[in-house]
Scaffold this active site. Structure first.
Site, PDB file in Angstrom:
ATOM      1  N   CYS A  20       0.859  -1.181   0.000  1.00  0.00           N
ATOM      2  CA  CYS A  20       0.000   0.000   0.000  1.00  0.00           C
ATOM      3  C   CYS A  20       0.898   1.234   0.000  1.00  0.00           C
ATOM      4  CB  CYS A  20      -0.911   0.001   1.224  1.00  0.00           C
ATOM      5  SG  CYS A  20      -0.001   0.126   2.797  1.00  0.00           S
ATOM      6  N   GLU A  75       0.807  -0.331  16.409  1.00  0.00           N
ATOM      7  CA  GLU A  75      -0.038   0.808  16.045  1.00  0.00           C
ATOM      8  C   GLU A  75      -0.957   1.199  17.199  1.00  0.00           C
ATOM      9  OE1 GLU A  75      -3.790   1.884  13.185  1.00  0.00           O
ATOM     10  OE2 GLU A  75      -2.346   0.426  12.392  1.00  0.00           O
ATOM     11  N   CYS A 106      -7.906   1.497   6.906  1.00  0.00           N
ATOM     12  CA  CYS A 106      -7.322   2.124   5.725  1.00  0.00           C
ATOM     13  C   CYS A 106      -7.892   1.528   4.444  1.00  0.00           C
ATOM     14  CB  CYS A 106      -5.795   2.025   5.768  1.00  0.00           C
ATOM     15  SG  CYS A 106      -5.090   0.558   5.021  1.00  0.00           S
TER      16      CYS A 106
END
Length: 346
Positions: free
Chosen positions: A31, A145, A213
Site C-alpha cells: 500500500c 499501532e 485504511c
C-alpha cells in the site's frame, strides 16, 4: 488476465475435465504507506550511509526486514538502543509522544515514517481527548499501532480487543464517548464490535472519517469476491502482519475451503494441493510483489498455470516521503520521490 470464472470443459463423457487455475487478487501487496516507509529506509541508507537505525520493524514483513538489514539497517526495539546522535527511523505503525521525547533526549536525528493514515487516527485521538471524550480504541492489545495511538491520550483511551471485549468496557460519561480503530482490522469484525458498543452506549460517536485504511478494505473486498470460488486460499504475508492474518480469516469466512498464510513459496505444503482445482492468491499490504511472483511460479510448476486476475479496485494513492528526509535529499541534490525496489507488480 481478466475477472473471469473458468468453467469445466464439456468432454461429452460423464467426467468433466477441470483446469487447474489461480485466482489472483487485485489489488494486493504494498500500500502507499508501506511503500513510503520502505523507500524512506532505502533512501536514508543511500543518503546517510549505513548504519541507519529503525525502531521496530519498519513494516511487518520478514523479507523486507531481512533485505534492509542486509543493506545496513539496524532494527531495534527501543530508542535507548540507538547510539546518541545517530539517525533513527520510526516505523509505519507510528509511535507515542513518549518515544519522540526519548529520541530528543538522546539527541537522535529522527525520520518519522508513520503512515499518514495512522497519523490521522493519532490526530483524532488528541482532538477527542482535548474535549474530554472517552475514546474506545478498537484494536489488538500490544500491536505497535495500537500502542502508539493509545499513547497520544492514555488517560482518555480504552482498548477494545474485538467484540467479545465489549462487556469489559466502562466509561466515565456515556454521553461523551467515541470509537476509533486500528487501521488494519477486519472490516466486518470491527463493525460488529461497534454494533455491540452502540448497544451498550447508544450515544457512541463515530470517527470523523473511516479509520480502517483503504488498502486493508480493498484487499479484503477482493478476497471476499474470490473466496466462494476457491478450494485453497494462499495469502503471502508474515504472521505478525495484522492485515495479512485478517485476509486468511476473511477468506475462510466467505467460503474458501482452506486457507494458509505463508512468507515464502517454499513454505507451501504440497499436501495442501490434494484435490484442489482453484487456488486463490493474495498478499498483505506490507508484502513486496516479488514474493507473489515466486508463489505463482511455484504453483505453475505444479500445473496451476491458468492465472486469472480478480480486480475489485484500482489504487493510485501515493504519499510524500517524510519531511525531514525530503529536505535532506533536496539539499543533497537527490530525488525526493520514488518507489521501493520491490514495489513493482505484474
Amino acid at each position: 488476465m481478466g475477472d473471469v470464472t473458468a468453467q469445466p470443459e464439456d468432454t461429452g463423457t460423464t467426467t468433466a475435465v477441470r483446469t487447474k487455475r489461480v485466482l489472483l487478487a487485485a489489488p494486493r501487496g504494498y500500500c502507499a504507506g508501506v511503500d513510503r516507509a520502505v523507500v524512506a529506509v532505502e533512501k536514508a541508507l543511500d543518503l546517510y550511509g549505513a548504519p541507519v537505525y529503525v525502531r521496530k520493524e519498519i513494516v511487518h514483513n520478514k523479507y523486507v526486514v531481512e533485505t534492509l538489514t542486509n543493506r545496513g539497517a539496524i532494527f531495534v526495539d527501543e530508542t535507548d538502543e540507538v547510539p546518541e546522535g545517530q539517525t533513527v527511523i520510526f516505523s509505519a505503525h507510528g509511535v507515542s509522544p513518549v518515544v519522540h521525547a526519548e529520541a530528543a533526549a538522546r539527541q537522535l536525528k529522527t525520520i518519522d515514517a508513520t503512515c499518514p493514515l495512522v497519523t490521522k487516527v493519532h490526530h483524532e485521538a488528541k482532538r477527542f481527548a482535548a474535549t474530554d471524550f472517552d475514546i474506545l480504541l478498537i484494536g489488538h492489545e500490544g500491536h505497535e499501532e495500537v500502542v502508539g495511538t493509545h499513547g497520544e491520550a492514555p488517560q482518555h483511551t480504552t482498548i477494545v480487543d474485538g467484540p467479545d471485549d465489549v462487556p469489559n468496557v466502562t466509561v466515565r460519561d456515556p454521553e461523551k464517548v467515541v470509537w476509533l480503530s486500528q487501521t488494519t482490522l477486519s472490516v466486518d469484525e470491527t463493525m460488529e464490535t461497534v454494533r455491540r458498543l452502540r448497544e451498550k452506549f447508544p450515544l457512541l460517536q463515530d470517527p470523523p472519517s473511516d479509520d480502517i485504511c483503504y488498502a486493508t478494505q480493498n484487499r479484503q473486498v477482493a478476497v471476499k469476491k474470490m473466496a466462494p470460488e476457491v478450494d485453497l486460499m494462499l495469502v503471502v504475508g508474515s504472521r505478525n502482519s495484522s492485515n495479512s492474518v485478517r485476509l486468511v480469516e476473511v477468506a475462510l469466512e466467505y467460503g474458501a475451503k482452506t486457507g494458509h498464510l505463508v512468507d515464502y513459496a517454499a513454505e507451501i505444503d504440497e499436501k495442501w494441493l490434494d484435490g484442489v482445482e482453484s487456488v486463490g492468491l493474495s498478499s498483505g499490504a506490507s508484502v513486496p510483489e516479488i514474493l507473489v511472483r515466486d508463489v505463482l511460479r511455484w504453483l505453475a510448476e505444479r500445473g496451476y498455470s491458468d492465472v486469472q486476475e480478480v480486480t475489485t479496485a484500482e489504487e493510485s494513492l501515493t504519499f510524500a516521503l517524510p519531511r525531514d528526509l525530503r529536505a535532506d535529499l533536496k539539499a543533497a541534490g537527490r530525488p525526493t520521490t520514488g518507489t521501493s525496489d520491490h514495489a513493482w507488480t505484474l
